[in-house]
Motif scaffolding. Sequence first.
Motif, PDB file in Angstrom:
ATOM      1  N   ALA B 120      14.424  33.707 -14.366  1.00 35.01           N
ATOM      2  CA  ALA B 120      15.833  33.301 -14.472  1.00 35.01           C
ATOM      3  C   ALA B 120      16.719  34.515 -14.767  1.00 35.01           C
ATOM      4  O   ALA B 120      17.820  34.650 -14.218  1.00 35.01           O
ATOM      5  N   ALA B 121      16.226  35.412 -15.634  1.00 34.72           N
ATOM      6  CA  ALA B 121      16.990  36.626 -15.936  1.00 34.72           C
ATOM      7  C   ALA B 121      17.183  37.457 -14.669  1.00 34.72           C
ATOM      8  O   ALA B 121      18.286  37.954 -14.391  1.00 34.72           O
ATOM      9  N   LEU B 122      16.129  37.593 -13.877  1.00 32.92           N
ATOM     10  CA  LEU B 122      16.232  38.353 -12.620  1.00 32.92           C
ATOM     11  C   LEU B 122      17.235  37.707 -11.679  1.00 32.92           C
ATOM     12  O   LEU B 122      18.030  38.396 -11.026  1.00 32.92           O
ATOM     13  N   GLY B 123      17.211  36.376 -11.602  1.00 31.65           N
ATOM     14  CA  GLY B 123      18.154  35.676 -10.734  1.00 31.65           C
ATOM     15  C   GLY B 123      19.594  35.958 -11.132  1.00 31.65           C
ATOM     16  O   GLY B 123      20.429  36.342 -10.303  1.00 31.65           O
ATOM     17  N   GLU B 124      19.889  35.802 -12.420  1.00 33.60           N
ATOM     18  CA  GLU B 124      21.266  36.033 -12.893  1.00 33.60           C
ATOM     19  C   GLU B 124      21.665  37.500 -12.751  1.00 33.60           C
ATOM     20  O   GLU B 124      22.828  37.816 -12.516  1.00 33.60           O
ATOM     21  N   TRP B 125      20.689  38.383 -12.911  1.00 35.20           N
ATOM     22  CA  TRP B 125      20.986  39.812 -12.815  1.00 35.20           C
ATOM     23  C   TRP B 125      21.286  40.218 -11.369  1.00 35.20           C
ATOM     24  O   TRP B 125      22.247  40.922 -11.092  1.00 35.20           O
ATOM     25  N   ARG B 126      20.484  39.737 -10.455  1.00 33.47           N
ATOM     26  CA  ARG B 126      20.635  40.201  -9.071  1.00 33.47           C
ATOM     27  C   ARG B 126      21.657  39.408  -8.278  1.00 33.47           C
ATOM     28  O   ARG B 126      22.256  39.935  -7.353  1.00 33.47           O
ATOM     29  N   TYR B 127      21.836  38.127  -8.647  1.00 29.75           N
ATOM     30  CA  TYR B 127      22.711  37.283  -7.836  1.00 29.75           C
ATOM     31  C   TYR B 127      23.749  36.533  -8.649  1.00 29.75           C
ATOM     32  O   TYR B 127      24.547  35.800  -8.093  1.00 29.75           O
ATOM     33  N   GLY B 128      23.720  36.663  -9.960  1.00 31.92           N
ATOM     34  CA  GLY B 128      24.601  35.836 -10.791  1.00 31.92           C
ATOM     35  C   GLY B 128      25.508  36.640 -11.711  1.00 31.92           C
ATOM     36  O   GLY B 128      26.091  37.647 -11.316  1.00 31.92           O
ATOM     37  N   ALA B 129      25.573  36.205 -12.977  1.00 36.56           N
ATOM     38  CA  ALA B 129      26.565  36.736 -13.917  1.00 36.56           C
ATOM     39  C   ALA B 129      26.304  38.179 -14.352  1.00 36.56           C
ATOM     40  O   ALA B 129      27.181  38.813 -14.930  1.00 36.56           O
ATOM     41  N   GLY B 130      25.114  38.704 -14.075  1.00 40.26           N
ATOM     42  CA  GLY B 130      24.806  40.072 -14.498  1.00 40.26           C
ATOM     43  C   GLY B 130      24.817  41.074 -13.359  1.00 40.26           C
ATOM     44  O   GLY B 130      24.437  42.234 -13.527  1.00 40.26           O
ATOM     45  N   ARG B 131      25.274  40.612 -12.203  1.00 36.79           N
ATOM     46  CA  ARG B 131      25.244  41.448 -11.008  1.00 36.79           C
ATOM     47  C   ARG B 131      25.980  42.767 -11.203  1.00 36.79           C
ATOM     48  O   ARG B 131      27.071  42.804 -11.775  1.00 36.79           O
ATOM     49  N   GLY B 132      25.372  43.857 -10.762  1.00 35.60           N
ATOM     50  CA  GLY B 132      26.032  45.154 -10.829  1.00 35.60           C
ATOM     51  C   GLY B 132      25.760  45.930 -12.102  1.00 35.60           C
ATOM     52  O   GLY B 132      26.179  47.075 -12.228  1.00 35.60           O
ATOM     53  N   THR B 133      25.063  45.322 -13.069  1.00 34.91           N
ATOM     54  CA  THR B 133      24.737  46.044 -14.300  1.00 34.91           C
ATOM     55  C   THR B 133      23.345  46.667 -14.177  1.00 34.91           C
ATOM     56  O   THR B 133      22.579  46.332 -13.275  1.00 34.91           O
ATOM     57  N   ARG B 134      23.052  47.574 -15.109  1.00 32.28           N
ATOM     58  CA  ARG B 134      21.694  48.119 -15.193  1.00 32.28           C
ATOM     59  C   ARG B 134      20.956  47.604 -16.429  1.00 32.28           C
ATOM     60  O   ARG B 134      19.761  47.827 -16.593  1.00 32.28           O
ATOM     61  N   SER B 135      21.687  46.945 -17.324  1.00 25.63           N
ATOM     62  CA  SER B 135      21.036  46.389 -18.512  1.00 25.63           C
ATOM     63  C   SER B 135      21.733  45.096 -18.878  1.00 25.63           C
ATOM     64  O   SER B 135      22.958  45.011 -18.880  1.00 25.63           O
TER      65      SER B 135
END
Lengths: 330, 330
Positions: B120-135
């Motif tokens: 779920a973290a990967l999903g939000e990071w790559r396609y959701g609310a965390g997109r564009g961050t490195r951490s």
Amino acid sequence: MTDDRPPAALAFDLGGTELRAALVAASGTILAFASAATLAKAGPAAVIEQMVALAGTVQAHAPAVRLLGVGVGAPGPLDPEEGVVLDAPTLDGWRQVPLAERLGARLGRSVRIENDANAAALGEWRYGAGRGTRSMVFVTVSTGIGGGIIAGGRILHGRRGLAGEIGHMAITGESRPCFCGAIGCFEAVASGSALGEEATRATAPGDGSDLRRRSEDGPVSARHVVEAARAGDLKALALLDAEARWLGIGFTNLLHLYSPEVIVVGGGLSNGLDLMAHGITTTIGARAMRPYRDVPVRRATLGNHAGLIGAASLILAGDGEAISREANHG
Amino acid sequence: MTDDRPPAALAFDLGGTELRAALVAASGTILAFASAATLAKAGPAAVIEQMVALAGTVQAHAPAVRLLGVGVGAPGPLDPEEGVVLDAPTLDGWRQVPLAERLGARLGRSVRIENDANAAALGEWRYGAGRGTRSMVFVTVSTGIGGGIIAGGRILHGRRGLAGEIGHMAITGESRPCFCGAIGCFEAVASGSALGEEATRATAPGDGSDLRRRSEDGPVSARHVVEAARAGDLKALALLDAEARWLGIGFTNLLHLYSPEVIVVGGGLSNGLDLMAHGITTTIGARAMRPYRDVPVRRATLGNHAGLIGAASLILAGDGEAISREANHG
């Protein structure tokens, strides 16, 4: 003609009271060492000139080496990628100082910097108690509590190069206020200072206790507690039991949050780790989830040279990935 | 002849109650979806056959794609490198199951697995609310509290692929016992279940309160509290204030420990995040060290598809490094 001198790095440990320099071989061995009282009130330019002078001293006293570069452990927060000290609370005037660039220009070498806690973690990981692992938590317990995290074969860096502010993890709802202003910080209940304050409150000047004899009726320090406990003093042993429980609670959090292969403990209070080992292990056994219970807690092996050797490793190792691959597959 | 069908991944979200499958395009779009009640009591072989059947269903309902591989989010602890589920508490008989190998053999595709919170973290990071961050720190607040950490452009993995057991971080010295047996866990005081229990204790059947009207005089749930607060009920608003304070204390720890660029909050209780935003921000402002205070806390955007999309990203992204480089420099 090839250069067959052995490779080495120049390393600095820039502290608020002491500035230390060393020439470090690729094996982690210190070839030459020098130190000076940091000109902490004099501003960055003066301190950088101190560093240049110390560099001359250690190079004059070392055998011929091929100098690969310069690594510096400095007070955080700092930006390791840009080489900038952002705001060093123990050094006057150190705000937004491009240390890597300025020191590099003076020494004619490339300079890499890392915050002091991370530098010590790198030292212990590559040359000390964490050698051969890919994940490690380094905790230093002295006046405060600090740390550095190795995760997946490299130092953990978040936003602005920060992370692993272990001392200011809340672990309880009640404590004396931490210097950071919050309540319940790991540091506020489990640092060496906190232990000394507990011991001071548990005794009184002239009460004839072993602790107060050792402190000559002044405030009791963590060192006095460890010494008295080692001599069998029951009050000191009880204080160390309580300290071990706090450390065990904090370490359990670190196990759950980072899942290291080992926790390495440095700092002044690590001198008493053997006396607290049982209490720490018992607390972890009672509180940690099953897959985390068998992680060893080891004492750091490099003492107060960990930061210096870790700073050298910024140069000697190239990067954490390379070293850790070696350690695992070499 | 070149294959000009668009690339896609087959993804599974293997939960204790529901098994979900989807065909996911490289954009993160779900092209086809199917689900079934997990045969949680029937053992691994039966569940793997369910997965094969669902794979057939989604492939039959999707356009022609070039299938790159299969990603699975499964209950932890699991070993993502070896593809082995170590011990899934919600699935009978799932101990040391080489899921990647067994499912891969049945589907004739390479399979990668990751624990559900990390997926779920990967999903939000790559396609959701965390997109564009490195951490990024992803926190899911529902029955329990779980999470996944992105650090330096990749998922944080410690020993045995574990890490980020956020729910079992002790943040206070007093609480009802956590299901893990310890006291003071983040989950024990701040989960949706904990909020529901507080609300149930704060009211009584037949007391005419808004909360008990919504629960039809049964136990009050976190959902009832959020609904009542949104309708202006003062008791519910006070309960959410207390909840926001606990979340703020836990989030402050996460800021200090991981230094993320953003905290992303998912799970059922994230439906009430807007009502708690002020309380969370105030608590972080009062407790976090200065460099950590301005980190945004955002609601997750992928809802209950985060794990499925994150599982697909195990295949679509190759690895976290590649994606994050793209996000930062692309």
